[in-house]
Design a protein around this motif. Sequence first.
Motif, PDB file in Angstrom:
ATOM      1  N   THR A 165       0.825  -1.207   0.000  1.00  0.00           N
ATOM      2  CA  THR A 165       0.000   0.000   0.000  1.00  0.00           C
ATOM      3  C   THR A 165       0.863   1.262   0.000  1.00  0.00           C
ATOM      4  O   THR A 165       0.594   2.217  -0.727  1.00  0.00           O
ATOM      5  CB  THR A 165      -0.912  -0.016   1.250  1.00  0.00           C
ATOM      6  OG1 THR A 165      -1.471  -1.314   1.356  1.00  0.00           O
ATOM      7  CG2 THR A 165      -2.018   0.984   1.153  1.00  0.00           C
ATOM      8  N   GLN A 206       2.404   1.912  -3.309  1.00  0.00           N
ATOM      9  CA  GLN A 206       1.400   2.405  -4.270  1.00  0.00           C
ATOM     10  C   GLN A 206       1.166   3.892  -4.092  1.00  0.00           C
ATOM     11  O   GLN A 206       1.125   4.654  -5.061  1.00  0.00           O
ATOM     12  CB  GLN A 206       0.078   1.677  -4.050  1.00  0.00           C
ATOM     13  CG  GLN A 206       0.046   0.304  -4.656  1.00  0.00           C
ATOM     14  CD  GLN A 206      -1.316  -0.347  -4.457  1.00  0.00           C
ATOM     15  OE1 GLN A 206      -2.321   0.323  -4.335  1.00  0.00           O
ATOM     16  NE2 GLN A 206      -1.318  -1.645  -4.427  1.00  0.00           N
ATOM     17  N   LEU A 227      -8.720  -2.415 -11.125  1.00  0.00           N
ATOM     18  CA  LEU A 227      -9.312  -2.190  -9.800  1.00  0.00           C
ATOM     19  C   LEU A 227      -8.778  -0.891  -9.194  1.00  0.00           C
ATOM     20  O   LEU A 227      -9.514  -0.115  -8.599  1.00  0.00           O
ATOM     21  CB  LEU A 227      -8.995  -3.359  -8.871  1.00  0.00           C
ATOM     22  CG  LEU A 227      -9.824  -4.621  -9.066  1.00  0.00           C
ATOM     23  CD1 LEU A 227      -9.299  -5.742  -8.186  1.00  0.00           C
ATOM     24  CD2 LEU A 227     -11.290  -4.369  -8.723  1.00  0.00           C
ATOM     25  N   TRP A 228      -7.447  -0.667  -9.351  1.00  0.00           N
ATOM     26  CA  TRP A 228      -6.861   0.567  -8.802  1.00  0.00           C
ATOM     27  C   TRP A 228      -7.475   1.784  -9.478  1.00  0.00           C
ATOM     28  O   TRP A 228      -7.801   2.769  -8.826  1.00  0.00           O
ATOM     29  CB  TRP A 228      -5.338   0.562  -8.993  1.00  0.00           C
ATOM     30  CG  TRP A 228      -4.723   1.810  -8.457  1.00  0.00           C
ATOM     31  CD1 TRP A 228      -4.404   2.086  -7.162  1.00  0.00           C
ATOM     32  CD2 TRP A 228      -4.399   3.010  -9.196  1.00  0.00           C
ATOM     33  NE1 TRP A 228      -3.904   3.357  -7.050  1.00  0.00           N
ATOM     34  CE2 TRP A 228      -3.891   3.941  -8.290  1.00  0.00           C
ATOM     35  CE3 TRP A 228      -4.494   3.368 -10.539  1.00  0.00           C
ATOM     36  CZ2 TRP A 228      -3.471   5.225  -8.669  1.00  0.00           C
ATOM     37  CZ3 TRP A 228      -4.079   4.644 -10.925  1.00  0.00           C
ATOM     38  CH2 TRP A 228      -3.571   5.553  -9.992  1.00  0.00           C
ATOM     39  N   SER A 274     -11.510   4.394  -4.937  1.00  0.00           N
ATOM     40  CA  SER A 274     -12.366   3.933  -3.842  1.00  0.00           C
ATOM     41  C   SER A 274     -11.957   4.615  -2.543  1.00  0.00           C
ATOM     42  O   SER A 274     -10.766   4.783  -2.267  1.00  0.00           O
ATOM     43  CB  SER A 274     -12.220   2.417  -3.704  1.00  0.00           C
ATOM     44  OG  SER A 274     -12.770   1.988  -2.492  1.00  0.00           O
ATOM     45  N   GLU A 303     -12.535   3.264   0.223  1.00  0.00           N
ATOM     46  CA  GLU A 303     -12.201   2.148   1.122  1.00  0.00           C
ATOM     47  C   GLU A 303     -10.721   2.185   1.484  1.00  0.00           C
ATOM     48  O   GLU A 303     -10.302   1.624   2.480  1.00  0.00           O
ATOM     49  CB  GLU A 303     -12.469   0.812   0.420  1.00  0.00           C
ATOM     50  CG  GLU A 303     -13.915   0.444   0.273  1.00  0.00           C
ATOM     51  CD  GLU A 303     -14.443  -0.365   1.429  1.00  0.00           C
ATOM     52  OE1 GLU A 303     -13.670  -0.753   2.308  1.00  0.00           O
ATOM     53  OE2 GLU A 303     -15.665  -0.585   1.449  1.00  0.00           O
ATOM     54  N   ARG A 304      -9.921   2.817   0.621  1.00  0.00           N
ATOM     55  CA  ARG A 304      -8.471   2.800   0.837  1.00  0.00           C
ATOM     56  C   ARG A 304      -8.017   3.792   1.899  1.00  0.00           C
ATOM     57  O   ARG A 304      -6.852   3.812   2.259  1.00  0.00           O
ATOM     58  CB  ARG A 304      -7.760   3.120  -0.482  1.00  0.00           C
ATOM     59  CG  ARG A 304      -8.030   2.086  -1.529  1.00  0.00           C
ATOM     60  CD  ARG A 304      -7.451   2.508  -2.855  1.00  0.00           C
ATOM     61  NE  ARG A 304      -8.313   2.058  -3.937  1.00  0.00           N
ATOM     62  CZ  ARG A 304      -8.179   2.401  -5.195  1.00  0.00           C
ATOM     63  NH1 ARG A 304      -7.197   3.195  -5.551  1.00  0.00           N
ATOM     64  NH2 ARG A 304      -8.997   1.948  -6.110  1.00  0.00           N
ATOM     65  N   LEU A 315     -19.954  -4.603  -4.264  1.00  0.00           N
ATOM     66  CA  LEU A 315     -19.448  -3.235  -4.214  1.00  0.00           C
ATOM     67  C   LEU A 315     -19.368  -2.678  -5.634  1.00  0.00           C
ATOM     68  O   LEU A 315     -18.812  -3.320  -6.517  1.00  0.00           O
ATOM     69  CB  LEU A 315     -18.057  -3.250  -3.570  1.00  0.00           C
ATOM     70  CG  LEU A 315     -17.411  -1.910  -3.287  1.00  0.00           C
ATOM     71  CD1 LEU A 315     -18.152  -1.184  -2.180  1.00  0.00           C
ATOM     72  CD2 LEU A 315     -15.962  -2.102  -2.878  1.00  0.00           C
ATOM     73  N   TYR A 353      -7.594  -5.539  -2.954  1.00  0.00           N
ATOM     74  CA  TYR A 353      -6.809  -4.736  -3.867  1.00  0.00           C
ATOM     75  C   TYR A 353      -7.549  -3.446  -4.153  1.00  0.00           C
ATOM     76  O   TYR A 353      -8.702  -3.468  -4.576  1.00  0.00           O
ATOM     77  CB  TYR A 353      -6.490  -5.489  -5.172  1.00  0.00           C
ATOM     78  CG  TYR A 353      -5.355  -4.813  -5.876  1.00  0.00           C
ATOM     79  CD1 TYR A 353      -4.053  -5.058  -5.479  1.00  0.00           C
ATOM     80  CD2 TYR A 353      -5.584  -3.848  -6.836  1.00  0.00           C
ATOM     81  CE1 TYR A 353      -3.002  -4.374  -6.047  1.00  0.00           C
ATOM     82  CE2 TYR A 353      -4.534  -3.166  -7.407  1.00  0.00           C
ATOM     83  CZ  TYR A 353      -3.255  -3.428  -7.009  1.00  0.00           C
ATOM     84  OH  TYR A 353      -2.200  -2.739  -7.561  1.00  0.00           O
ATOM     85  N   SER A 354      -6.859  -2.362  -3.849  1.00  0.00           N
ATOM     86  CA  SER A 354      -7.411  -1.036  -4.119  1.00  0.00           C
ATOM     87  C   SER A 354      -8.812  -0.867  -3.544  1.00  0.00           C
ATOM     88  O   SER A 354      -9.728  -0.408  -4.226  1.00  0.00           O
ATOM     89  CB  SER A 354      -7.433  -0.773  -5.617  1.00  0.00           C
ATOM     90  OG  SER A 354      -6.128  -0.725  -6.094  1.00  0.00           O
ATOM     91  N   GLY A 355      -8.969  -1.264  -2.318  1.00  0.00           N
ATOM     92  CA  GLY A 355     -10.232  -1.025  -1.634  1.00  0.00           C
ATOM     93  C   GLY A 355     -11.326  -2.025  -1.905  1.00  0.00           C
ATOM     94  O   GLY A 355     -12.430  -1.884  -1.414  1.00  0.00           O
ATOM     95  N   THR A 356     -11.033  -3.036  -2.711  1.00  0.00           N
ATOM     96  CA  THR A 356     -12.065  -4.032  -2.988  1.00  0.00           C
ATOM     97  C   THR A 356     -11.528  -5.428  -2.672  1.00  0.00           C
ATOM     98  O   THR A 356     -10.332  -5.659  -2.703  1.00  0.00           O
ATOM     99  CB  THR A 356     -12.482  -4.020  -4.469  1.00  0.00           C
ATOM    100  OG1 THR A 356     -11.322  -4.218  -5.265  1.00  0.00           O
ATOM    101  CG2 THR A 356     -13.134  -2.719  -4.867  1.00  0.00           C
ATOM    102  N   ALA A 404     -12.308  -9.252  -3.937  1.00  0.00           N
ATOM    103  CA  ALA A 404     -13.066 -10.075  -4.885  1.00  0.00           C
ATOM    104  C   ALA A 404     -13.068 -11.533  -4.431  1.00  0.00           C
ATOM    105  O   ALA A 404     -12.025 -12.068  -4.056  1.00  0.00           O
ATOM    106  CB  ALA A 404     -12.458  -9.961  -6.276  1.00  0.00           C
ATOM    107  N   ARG A 448       0.103  -6.301   2.627  1.00  0.00           N
ATOM    108  CA  ARG A 448      -1.018  -6.004   1.725  1.00  0.00           C
ATOM    109  C   ARG A 448      -2.341  -5.801   2.468  1.00  0.00           C
ATOM    110  O   ARG A 448      -3.213  -5.107   1.977  1.00  0.00           O
ATOM    111  CB  ARG A 448      -1.209  -7.144   0.730  1.00  0.00           C
ATOM    112  CG  ARG A 448      -0.080  -7.331  -0.236  1.00  0.00           C
ATOM    113  CD  ARG A 448      -0.166  -6.314  -1.360  1.00  0.00           C
ATOM    114  NE  ARG A 448       0.895  -6.490  -2.308  1.00  0.00           N
ATOM    115  CZ  ARG A 448       0.783  -7.191  -3.427  1.00  0.00           C
ATOM    116  NH1 ARG A 448      -0.344  -7.771  -3.722  1.00  0.00           N
ATOM    117  NH2 ARG A 448       1.795  -7.286  -4.240  1.00  0.00           N
TER     118      ARG A 448
END
Lengths: 312, 372
Positions: free
Chosen positions: A99, A102, A162-163, A167, A169-170, A289, B234-237, B239, B303
């Motif tokens: 994270t 990133q 996805l990135w 979101s 959420e991060r 989501l 990953y990135s707030g989600t 799956a 992660r």
Amino acid sequence: MKSRLSLLILFLTLLIAGLELYWGDAWEHQYLLWEFRIPRVIGALVGGSTLALSGVFLQTLFRNPLAGPFLIGISPGATLAMALGLFWAEQQWGWLLGTTEQILLALGGAFLALLLQLGLARKHSHPYQLLLVGMVLSFVFGAATDLLQNVASAERLKMFSLWSMGSFERVTLESLPSIVGLFIGLLALALMISTRMDAYLLGDLYAQSGGLSLKKTRHWMIAGGAVGAAWMTAICGPISFIGLVAPHIARELLTSASHRKLILHSVVWGAFLATTADFLAHHLMQQQLLQVNAVSALIGGPILLWSLLKKA
Amino acid sequence: MKLQRLHIALAIAFSCLLLASSCQESKGKLRLAQPNWMDNQYAQGFRLGTQDQDSFLLVFDPSNGDTLGQFQWGPQTYSGYTHLEARLRIASGSGVISGLMSALKSQDRIVAVDQRSYQPHLVQIREDLVQFSLGGSFNRDALIQSEPDLLLHYFFESGSRREIERLQPHIPVVWIQNYREKHPLAKSEWLRAVGFLLGRYSSADSLFAEIAHRYRELASRSLKPRPVFCNLPYSGTWAFPGGQSYLNTLIRDAGGLPIWPQSEGSESVILGIEEAAQLLEENPGALWIHPGDCPDWDCVVERAPRIMKQSAWLPSRMAQCDKGDFAGHVNRWYNEGGVRPDRLLSDLQHLTQDTAIEAEDLYFYRCLSPQP
């Protein structure tokens, strides 16, 4: 009437945020509440406002209501940096992106784009030239990102996709103070230079004759717009629509050209769009989501159209 | 008036030409009688048939039943079918297809692959193995120059299908859409289709029968139910596999209870991190499999820090499906696991029932544990 509408929107925003905080049995799970729910809800409130502020800076700078972080290459810069990290560095060296990496990568990409923009602005400070340079940078970054996607595996492409959805959420408890601090700083800056922005909008000649330093004002606006967008992109991923549409709606609804009012109204609309989009993204479909980017565009688009048609 | 006559004359001449060419085409072709179609046990994506000395292969999209190709080989030719002249030099469009061929000991027939780095074991067999795809870029020239008799490939969307089908005049393309099969044994049953195509049907059929028998035997065991969690945020989600997906079926057959919401389809269920964390909180002691692409515990901590710092939520066992992978490019779980679901099931049963302590008990999985 307009102020009342924004007050109503502010009330609605807080209501949605409160509803989200109480949704489900979150209060029975204190760790989940503090570690996940609260950062996300506050992140959406403050993040949306920050993106709206960024939009105000950039739209005023370019004297163009269609300007935004995407147009001057900041978000595409962050996206390219992420693509480089995901598709190239990881595949070449087996370097896994955590994270923190990133965030640093996206921030690095966004600031590199900003530095390029500032470097070019030194010699070419006219808004149209700046806008053109920004658009060219966006295209170049976008093209480089597309090329990198050609050498990516399906798995990496999925991660990148996805990135790039963006979101809230991060947002974590650790990153929340930086977002709130940044918002307060940007709001203070915006209010401080609001009268300069009023004068700037009247045109270069008029502003200069009033004693305004065009260069300084532009640099403040570039820095404010870019830092806000860069930081939010680094934390939440690219969230494209809010920075563009929130100031636009606020401007359409306001009769006054005062930036002080525009800033406050945009902040409210930014928070509303982001909070509502986040709420709907979580609850529109059961146990699925949705993408905040898509939901915010679905909410903001009709509102923007309504305001435009109403004006016409 | 003269011009009008000229037009009519030209139209008649053109129609005659078309008629003549169609007669030419159908000359020497026979109408298809009734081949003896063989029944599949699980797979929805192909149909095999024979008539006299001729063989027929129909290929479908397993998700909707659309016909993707009709092939035939043997002494006769039939209208409506693509007649395959030779089936010796094969271009393989994925590691999974190469895996099917390797299981049938036909890997030496592969002359071109999508990406050499994904299939290093084939490079060892054939140094001049041609690479015709890198990521999303399809190198048509390289593929044609490798002179394959057939291209076995898959597609995700119609765009890439059209792109690859432009090769049809040069190379027949047989779509191997086994990834769209939902049951693990349906994926594996494609061994029969590939074996039939390559002229190794009897060994393919007996291998599949052996795999299916072992799978069913394992799945029928009485097992202690064990909550199972999977993947990484990953990135707030977060799956999760869909309720009817391949992985979900494997988990359930292995005695696992997927703790995420079970959808009716095979598409992924996407949750927020908070919802995923709540699942872990409510299911202490779950088995956690497939933690993203993390090779070790520390990577998972990095992660998913907000999850991993809650000691009460930590899984009793975490397993990654990368045992024996090569340089991070090759995933045996994908390439070989689809062919050998019995081995996948055996691994998962060991993991859900806590019976595999030693690494050699597992084919595709490795247990991850915190550094001491």
